[in-house]
Design a protein around this motif. Structure first.
Motif, PDB file in Angstrom:
ATOM      1  N   ARG A   1      -2.437 -23.621 -14.574  1.00 34.53           N
ATOM      2  CA  ARG A   1      -1.185 -24.341 -14.843  1.00 34.53           C
ATOM      3  C   ARG A   1      -0.090 -23.430 -15.399  1.00 34.53           C
ATOM      4  O   ARG A   1       1.099 -23.759 -15.307  1.00 34.53           O
ATOM      5  N   SER A   2      -0.445 -22.321 -15.987  1.00 33.83           N
ATOM      6  CA  SER A   2       0.559 -21.384 -16.518  1.00 33.83           C
ATOM      7  C   SER A   2       0.291 -19.987 -15.970  1.00 33.83           C
ATOM      8  O   SER A   2      -0.839 -19.674 -15.576  1.00 33.83           O
ATOM      9  N   PRO A   3       1.303 -19.126 -15.916  1.00 28.05           N
ATOM     10  CA  PRO A   3       1.127 -17.781 -15.356  1.00 28.05           C
ATOM     11  C   PRO A   3       0.145 -16.947 -16.175  1.00 28.05           C
ATOM     12  O   PRO A   3      -0.081 -17.191 -17.357  1.00 28.05           O
ATOM     13  N   ALA A   4      -0.423 -15.940 -15.523  1.00 24.73           N
ATOM     14  CA  ALA A   4      -1.332 -15.001 -16.183  1.00 24.73           C
ATOM     15  C   ALA A   4      -1.016 -13.589 -15.724  1.00 24.73           C
ATOM     16  O   ALA A   4      -0.549 -13.380 -14.604  1.00 24.73           O
ATOM     17  N   LYS A   5      -1.278 -12.627 -16.577  1.00 23.64           N
ATOM     18  CA  LYS A   5      -1.130 -11.216 -16.212  1.00 23.64           C
ATOM     19  C   LYS A   5      -2.399 -10.773 -15.493  1.00 23.64           C
ATOM     20  O   LYS A   5      -3.508 -10.988 -15.978  1.00 23.64           O
ATOM     21  N   ASN A   6      -2.239 -10.146 -14.335  1.00 24.15           N
ATOM     22  CA  ASN A   6      -3.443  -9.710 -13.628  1.00 24.15           C
ATOM     23  C   ASN A   6      -4.089  -8.531 -14.359  1.00 24.15           C
ATOM     24  O   ASN A   6      -3.426  -7.796 -15.095  1.00 24.15           O
ATOM     25  N   THR A   7      -5.384  -8.364 -14.161  1.00 21.26           N
ATOM     26  CA  THR A   7      -6.147  -7.330 -14.868  1.00 21.26           C
ATOM     27  C   THR A   7      -6.446  -6.125 -13.981  1.00 21.26           C
ATOM     28  O   THR A   7      -7.189  -5.226 -14.395  1.00 21.26           O
ATOM     29  N   ILE A   8      -5.887  -6.106 -12.783  1.00 20.83           N
ATOM     30  CA  ILE A   8      -6.152  -5.013 -11.842  1.00 20.83           C
ATOM     31  C   ILE A   8      -5.242  -3.818 -12.094  1.00 20.83           C
ATOM     32  O   ILE A   8      -5.675  -2.672 -12.090  1.00 20.83           O
ATOM     33  N   ASP A   9      -3.960  -4.085 -12.321  1.00 22.09           N
ATOM     34  CA  ASP A   9      -2.976  -3.003 -12.392  1.00 22.09           C
ATOM     35  C   ASP A   9      -3.215  -2.055 -13.559  1.00 22.09           C
ATOM     36  O   ASP A   9      -3.053  -0.846 -13.435  1.00 22.09           O
TER      37      ASP A   9
END
Length: 555
Positions: free
Chosen positions: A426-434
């Motif tokens: 429901r809310s944005p998340a920071k990806n953990t790949i970069d």
């Protein structure tokens, strides 16, 4: 991934949709689930949830009283079911740091006719807060964009005006989304006529057949001209400023490995054809290792040559789950890849029907990989309805992974879309790949905040919470300040003694924190899980910093 399942999946979804009940859970199940989420220290809108629970209680009493009749009773039941569903979705936490990746299969890609279509697709995916987009840009040995290395699909040549790959990159980056194009390497559903003048390009099964039971032909992973062309194609994609490249069909087909070219190599070394080998032969294991070396060496070559073109490109591979399936049937020994630091991440194609089976397989695979690469479980959306989708996301979150992948966009119907938007995404998340180093620190900072926001339900006293918050913030700062080489533009096989020493210290301290979490009682379970996510990232970095020596393929 297996596009052979796409049509079957669409039919299956239509069948499943007819069996979805009005409410995803009963009222009793909802209240039980809420207690479980509280025990898990989930950050939820508890005020709204408990207000809904109170209203549901009143509605239930009215419905069971016998006083409501006819349309009034039906309206009350409809309102009750609707509120159950609304509240159920509110019991799914939306994390701040999580890779939410989605494969864009070739069927969905064929719907794109213009830059506007690409923009609309990216808007749609962003509305569900996906942050890593994996579009199929090369399949059946043709590209969706005007390539200088391979032919372009006629469909895109005729219907798409412009450069689709370039448009995908620009539209994804304009929205802050990570773009990792997918390339289908050795499996082919169509387009076989491209190789009729050179049948050495094809692999065969033991009976000499070119086509497997799914109607697919496979190019031989051993054949040099094919390998060379694929590497050049991948390097061309890397030059577009993509964030990563996703390798798919990086394997043999089941029962294959008997093509003319690969057989001639085996015969030259051993004096007999591989067709003569039985499973009881002393040469059988040797033949499995022989096949796997061609796949493994290709992965290694791709990463090294791509880094010469664009060192910031991450390389991931789609691998079969469970791992034993890929290794013994498909010569896809991804443990060999991670042992030798060939690539950055693995996406597990664990396309099961239930969260229980999914959870079992991804745990076994994670234990097998042993934190030697970033690992993300992949879910087959064609196998289940919207409720099961959320259950599998939650199953992934219940283990020390830092995200998950969905296969695929064509199976994201309105029901699944609604459940994602109102539920776990429901809310944005920071990806953990970069930048996994920063992600590790942010997970710790979020954990410190979690202890503060859930203190009314955790049972932890203020002193314990403040002590842990201080430790977590200190550890987050320590990880942020680690002097690690940039990710991903590093030589994955190059050791660094200073990095390894610093990481060993951090790992030891993290392991001590995990031990201390055991003293927190029930809340310690969630604290331990978050700490294990961070520990996994640190262990991966240590693997890439340690002394390197080649580990051979071994079956």
């Amino acid at each position: 991934m297996s596009r052979k399942f796409l049509s079957l999946g669409i039919v299956l979804l239509l069948v499943l949709s007819t069996f979805v009940s009005a409410a995803p859970v009963t009222f009793t199940q909802l209240k039980s689930r809420l207690k479980q989420r509280e025990a898990n220290l989930d950050i939820l809108d508890y005020d709204q949830i408990y207000a809904n629970i109170e209203k549901l209680t009143s509605l239930e009493e009215a419905i069971n009283s016998g006083e409501l009749k006819g349309s009034a009773l039906n309206e009350a039941k409809a309102e009750f079911d609707s509120l159950i569903e609304e509240t159920f979705l509110l019991t799914f936490e939306s994390l701040n740091n999580e890779t939410r990746a989605i494969w864009i299969d070739n069927i969905y890609m064929a719907k794109l006719r213009s830059r506007e279509d690409v923009a609309n697709m990216m808007d749609w995916l962003q509305s569900m807060n996906f942050n890593v987009i994996i579009p199929d840009v090369f399949n059946n040995f043709k590209a969706v964009y005007p390539s200088k290395v391979v032919p372009q699909h006629d469909h895109y040549y005729v219907f798409y005006r412009g450069n689709l790959l370039q448009d995908l990159v620009e539209e994804a980056h304009a929205r802050g989304m990570h773009l990792q194009p997918l390339v289908v390497l050795f499996g082919m559903d169509t387009g076989w006529d491209q190789f009729l003048d050179d049948l050495n390009a094809f692999d065969r099964d033991i009976d000499g057949k070119f086509v497997n039971i799914y109607g697919q032909a496979f190019l031989s992973p051993a054949y040099p001209p094919t390998r060379d062309t694929l590497v050049e194609l991948i390097k061309e994609i890397a030059s577009y400023g993509v964030d990563g490249i996703n390798l798919d069909y990086i394997r043999f087909s089941t029962g294959f490995g008997y093509g003319d070219y690969i057989s001639s190599i085996w015969e030259a070394f051993n004096g007999f054809k591989p067709h003569e080998i039985t499973e009881n032969s002393r040469f059988y294991t040797q033949f499995l290792e022989f096949k796997a070396q061609f796949v493994s060496s290709f992965v290694d070559r791709v990463v090294k040559e791509v880094q010469e073109v664009n060192p910031k490109v991450l390389i991931s591979a789609d691998v079969q789950s469970p791992h034993s399936w890929g290794k013994y049937e498909l010569a896809q020994d991804h443990k060999h890849w991670t042992n030798n630091r060939y690539l950055h991440s693995l996406l597990l194609m664990c396309y099961t029907y239930t969260a229980e089976e999914f959870s079992m397989h991804i745990k076994n695979d994670a234990d097998h990989i042993n934190n030697q690469a970033l690992t993300y479980p992949g879910m087959g959306l064609y196998n289940f309805d919207n409720k099961e989708y959320l259950r599998q996301i939650e199953a992934s979150r219940g283990q020390p992974f830092v995200g998950q992948v969905s296969f695929s966009a064509i199976h994201l119907g309105p029901d699944k879309e609604e459940y994602l938007k109102k539920g776990p995404y429901r809310s944005p998340a920071k990806n953990t790949i970069d930048d996994p180093q920063t992600s590790a620190a942010l997970i710790l900072e979020d954990l410190a905040l979690r202890l503060e926001l859930t203190k009314s339900i955790s049972g932890l006293d203020d002193l314990t919470i403040s002590t842990w918050q201080e430790m977590l913030h200190a550890k987050a700062d320590s990880i942020k300040n680690l002097d690690l080489r940039s990710w991903p533009d590093r030589n994955l096989q190059e050791p660094n003694a200073e990095e390894e020493a610093a990481l060993r210290k951090e790992i030891s301290e993290m392991q001590n924190l995990i031990k201390e979490a055991g003293n927190l009682g029930a809340p310690g379970k969630r604290v331990t899980l978050e700490l294990e996510r961070v520990l996994g990232i640190l262990l991966m970095f240590r693997h890439f910093a340690s002394n390197y020596s080649y580990v051979p393929v071994q079956y």
